[in-house]
Motif scaffolding. Structure first.
Motif, PDB file in Angstrom:
ATOM      1  N   LYS A   3      -5.821  -2.759  -5.849  1.00 52.54           N
ATOM      2  CA  LYS A   3      -6.589  -2.276  -4.702  1.00 52.54           C
ATOM      3  C   LYS A   3      -8.080  -2.563  -4.832  1.00 52.54           C
ATOM      4  O   LYS A   3      -8.931  -1.736  -4.522  1.00 52.54           O
ATOM      5  CB  LYS A   3      -6.330  -0.784  -4.462  1.00 52.54           C
ATOM      6  CG  LYS A   3      -4.849  -0.503  -4.229  1.00 52.54           C
ATOM      7  CD  LYS A   3      -4.575   0.904  -3.857  1.00 52.54           C
ATOM      8  CE  LYS A   3      -3.118   1.228  -3.678  1.00 52.54           C
ATOM      9  NZ  LYS A   3      -2.203   0.241  -3.221  1.00 52.54           N
ATOM     10  N   GLY A  60      -2.390  -5.001   2.034  1.00 54.08           N
ATOM     11  CA  GLY A  60      -1.996  -6.284   1.482  1.00 54.08           C
ATOM     12  C   GLY A  60      -3.198  -6.946   0.862  1.00 54.08           C
ATOM     13  O   GLY A  60      -4.202  -6.289   0.576  1.00 54.08           O
ATOM     14  N   ALA A  61      -3.099  -8.253   0.656  1.00 48.54           N
ATOM     15  CA  ALA A  61      -4.212  -8.974   0.036  1.00 48.54           C
ATOM     16  C   ALA A  61      -4.106 -10.462   0.318  1.00 48.54           C
ATOM     17  O   ALA A  61      -3.032 -10.979   0.625  1.00 48.54           O
ATOM     18  CB  ALA A  61      -4.231  -8.734  -1.473  1.00 48.54           C
ATOM     19  N   SER A  63       1.592  -4.768   1.591  1.00 49.27           N
ATOM     20  CA  SER A  63       1.259  -3.651   0.705  1.00 49.27           C
ATOM     21  C   SER A  63       2.275  -3.441  -0.409  1.00 49.27           C
ATOM     22  O   SER A  63       1.953  -2.833  -1.427  1.00 49.27           O
ATOM     23  CB  SER A  63       1.103  -2.360   1.511  1.00 49.27           C
ATOM     24  OG  SER A  63       2.331  -2.007   2.135  1.00 49.27           O
ATOM     25  N   ASN A 103      -3.865  -6.707  -4.468  1.00 48.38           N
ATOM     26  CA  ASN A 103      -3.052  -5.689  -3.817  1.00 48.38           C
ATOM     27  C   ASN A 103      -2.680  -4.567  -4.787  1.00 48.38           C
ATOM     28  O   ASN A 103      -2.860  -3.396  -4.486  1.00 48.38           O
ATOM     29  CB  ASN A 103      -1.787  -6.322  -3.235  1.00 48.38           C
ATOM     30  CG  ASN A 103      -0.944  -5.318  -2.502  1.00 48.38           C
ATOM     31  OD1 ASN A 103      -1.353  -4.763  -1.498  1.00 48.38           O
ATOM     32  ND2 ASN A 103       0.247  -5.058  -3.010  1.00 48.38           N
ATOM     33  N   PRO A 106      -8.475  -7.557  -1.302  1.00 47.92           N
ATOM     34  CA  PRO A 106      -7.538  -6.686  -0.578  1.00 47.92           C
ATOM     35  C   PRO A 106      -7.791  -6.733   0.922  1.00 47.92           C
ATOM     36  O   PRO A 106      -8.920  -6.951   1.367  1.00 47.92           O
ATOM     37  CB  PRO A 106      -7.843  -5.295  -1.144  1.00 47.92           C
ATOM     38  CG  PRO A 106      -9.235  -5.366  -1.666  1.00 47.92           C
ATOM     39  CD  PRO A 106      -9.459  -6.800  -2.072  1.00 47.92           C
TER      40      PRO A 106
END
Length: 174
Positions: A102, A145-146, A70, A99, A136
């Protein structure tokens, strides 16, 4: 008359006392704690990357997959044998973009067509890359996070591989 050695001694004492003061713990004895960024556990991040790569490989694409937490910190980067430098760089930037924004990078790419402020923001930041392939990682309504995939011929293919990786680990995300 002030003697140079006395001045140097006083300066050294002042420096030592300010250093000692700076090293004092916070009230209560514990240093201030910065909350850790959320993100998938390393084993889950690695699994997601491996699934993304194997999904793309099954379709004939040589890709790289990146997972960020994140805070945008790169947790895992896996490049398939034969992946290009461009695939590695785009996977990392796609993960960072999904990320930071979003949202899926394909959505950001589409919004940039009509939102000039968004387009200017993304284009001004060299760490971002708004092409399909970044998704994401969600837990409830929170982005933790992503995943970014790069290297397939077309971002929609990268995104499908990223989605496969997420689908595999989503039950283990916290």
């Amino acid at each position: 008359m002030i003697r140079p050695l006395a001045i140097l001694g006083a300066l050294a004492l002042a420096a030592a006392s300010s250093t000692a003061f700076a090293q004092q713990p916070a009230p209560g004895g514990a240093p201030p704690r910065v909350p850790a960024a959320r993100g998938p556990e390393t084993a889950l991040a690695l699994e997601a990357a491996q699934i993304a790569i194997s999904t793309c490989k099954a379709n004939g694409y040589t890709v790289a997959a990146s997972i960020v937490d994140s805070a945008g910190v790169l947790k895992v980067l896996v490049a398939a044998d034969g992946a290009t430098k461009g695939a590695v760089e785009s996977s990392t930037k796609k993960a960072a973009t999904a990320n930071a924004m979003k949202a899926a990078t394909s959505e950001i790419q589409e919004k940039m067509k009509t939102d000039q402020a968004l387009a200017a923001k993304v284009n001004a930041d060299t760490s971002l890359f708004a092409r399909a392939g970044g998704l994401p990682l969600m837990v409830g309504g929170d982005v933790i996070g992503a995943v970014g995939v790069g290297g397939a011929p077309g971002g929609e293919k990268d995104e499908a591989c990223a989605a496969a990786g997420i689908d595999k680990i989503k039950g283990g995300l916290k």
